[in-house]
Design an enzyme around this catalytic site. Structure first.
Site, short mmCIF file in Angstrom:
data_model
loop_
_atom_site.label_atom_id
_atom_site.label_comp_id
_atom_site.label_asym_id
_atom_site.label_seq_id
_atom_site.Cartn_x
_atom_site.Cartn_y
_atom_site.Cartn_z
N ASP A 257 -9.36 14.30 5.62
CA ASP A 257 -8.20 14.24 6.53
C ASP A 257 -7.80 12.77 6.65
OD1 ASP A 257 -10.02 14.67 9.69
OD2 ASP A 257 -9.95 13.01 8.27
N HIS B 214 -19.92 12.69 0.50
CA HIS B 214 -20.35 11.46 1.17
C HIS B 214 -21.87 11.43 1.20
CE1 HIS B 214 -20.11 8.02 3.83
NE2 HIS B 214 -21.00 8.60 4.60
N ASP C 201 -13.95 9.78 6.33
CA ASP C 201 -15.09 10.71 6.32
C ASP C 201 -15.16 11.55 7.59
OD1 ASP C 201 -16.91 7.96 4.89
OD2 ASP C 201 -15.88 9.59 3.85
N ARG D 228 0.84 -1.21 0.00
CA ARG D 228 0.00 0.00 0.00
C ARG D 228 0.87 1.26 0.00
NH1 ARG D 228 -5.16 2.09 1.07
NH2 ARG D 228 -6.16 0.05 0.88
N ASN E 220 -14.21 15.76 -0.53
CA ASN E 220 -14.94 14.51 -0.75
C ASN E 220 -16.44 14.75 -0.61
OD1 ASN E 220 -15.26 11.59 -1.03
ND2 ASN E 220 -15.81 11.60 1.15
N LEU F 129 -6.99 7.34 1.30
CA LEU F 129 -5.75 7.96 0.82
C LEU F 129 -4.67 7.83 1.90
CD1 LEU F 129 -7.47 11.03 -0.79
CD2 LEU F 129 -6.42 9.08 -1.97
C1 GRF Z 1 -21.54 9.03 -4.34
O1 GRF Z 1 -22.77 8.84 -3.64
C2 GRF Z 1 -20.46 9.42 -3.39
O2 GRF Z 1 -20.90 10.22 -2.33
C3 GRF Z 1 -20.03 8.08 -2.86
O3 GRF Z 1 -20.00 7.24 -3.99
C4 GRF Z 1 -21.02 7.69 -4.89
C5 GRF Z 1 -20.35 7.88 -6.22
O4 GRF Z 1 -21.34 7.91 -7.19
N1 GRF Z 1 -18.74 8.15 -2.21
P1 GRF Z 1 -20.89 7.96 -8.77
O5 GRF Z 1 -19.91 6.80 -8.97
O6 GRF Z 1 -20.23 9.29 -8.97
O7 GRF Z 1 -22.17 7.81 -9.52
#
Ligand code: GRF
Length: 198
Positions: free
Chosen positions: A139, A107, A143, A63, A105, A91
């Site tokens: 970070d 979420h 999440d 990794r 990001n 990451l």
């Molecule tokens: C999104 O809901 C994002 O928040 C999550 O993965 C999904 C990605 O959707 N981490 P897509 O692949 O962009 O359609």
């Protein structure tokens, strides 16, 4: 401002960022797309003539080597900001050391509720009546970075993971593009755990 967008899935959030970048007065452009596996985001890169970087964990001895290779590949693009949009890897320290504070990001839950890779099924299973989307700085945690924006999505009684996730993604596609636009034009002020776009 050049962006790097990192994806591992269907890439619909990536597509919304490309659409926003294509607008005449867009303050950002997608300089490269990074994927860690074969996925639809690769096709989106080719179709939109955007440089594609594929950095598979399995192509590296461990990794740490993957982390370094990913860091070097993204550093070569020299992005102003990095957006993870459905990128399904945590990451590493090399990447965060180099780009920390400039990684955003999205979420599909109202953090700190339901972090991790199954935020949508976890919320549905728990029986919450509202969930939503969170855009945050990345970070070293999962999440856990400072929150930049959130939007509520109501859970319907007959929702499935698919219907709920699609409704959340509809919100994410706008929220993420709006936050990225604000960041590249106004920057961000960090105060401990809190982030604010002036
Ligand atoms: C999104 O809901 C994002 O928040 C999550 O993965 C999904 C990605 O959707 N981490 P897509 O692949 O962009 O359609």
């Amino acid at each position: 401002t050049p962006l790097v967008v990192m994806a591992s899935g269907t890439g619909s959030l990536l597509e919304s960022l490309i659409a926003r970048a294509d607008a005449a007065d867009a303050p950002f452009r997608i300089a490269a797309i990074v994927v860690d596996r074969t996925c639809r985001a690769q096709d989106i890169a080719q179709r939109n003539d955007i440089p594609l970087i594929t950095c598979r964990l399995g192509d590296h001895p461990d990794r740490a080597a993957w982390d370094r290779a990913l860091t070097d590949a993204v550093a070569a693009v020299d992005p102003g900001w990095i957006v993870t949009a459905g990128f399904m890897k945590i990451l590493g320290p090399a990447f965060l050391g180099r780009f920390g504070g400039r990684i955003v990001n999205s979420h599909p839950a109202l953090l700190p509720a339901f972090p991790g890779a199954h935020g949508v099924p976890d919320a549905l299973e728990y029986g919450v009546k509202v969930t939503g989307a969170t855009v945050h700085l990345v970070d070293e945690g999962v999440d856990t970075g400072p929150i930049l924006a959130q939007q509520v999505v109501t859970v319907a009684d007959d929702d499935t993971v698919e219907t709920l996730h699609e409704r959340i993604k509809t919100v994410e596609r706008v929220l993420l593009a709006d936050v990225v636009t604000a960041l590249v034009t106004r920057g961000v002020v960090i105060d401990g755990r809190k982030a604010r776009i002036p």
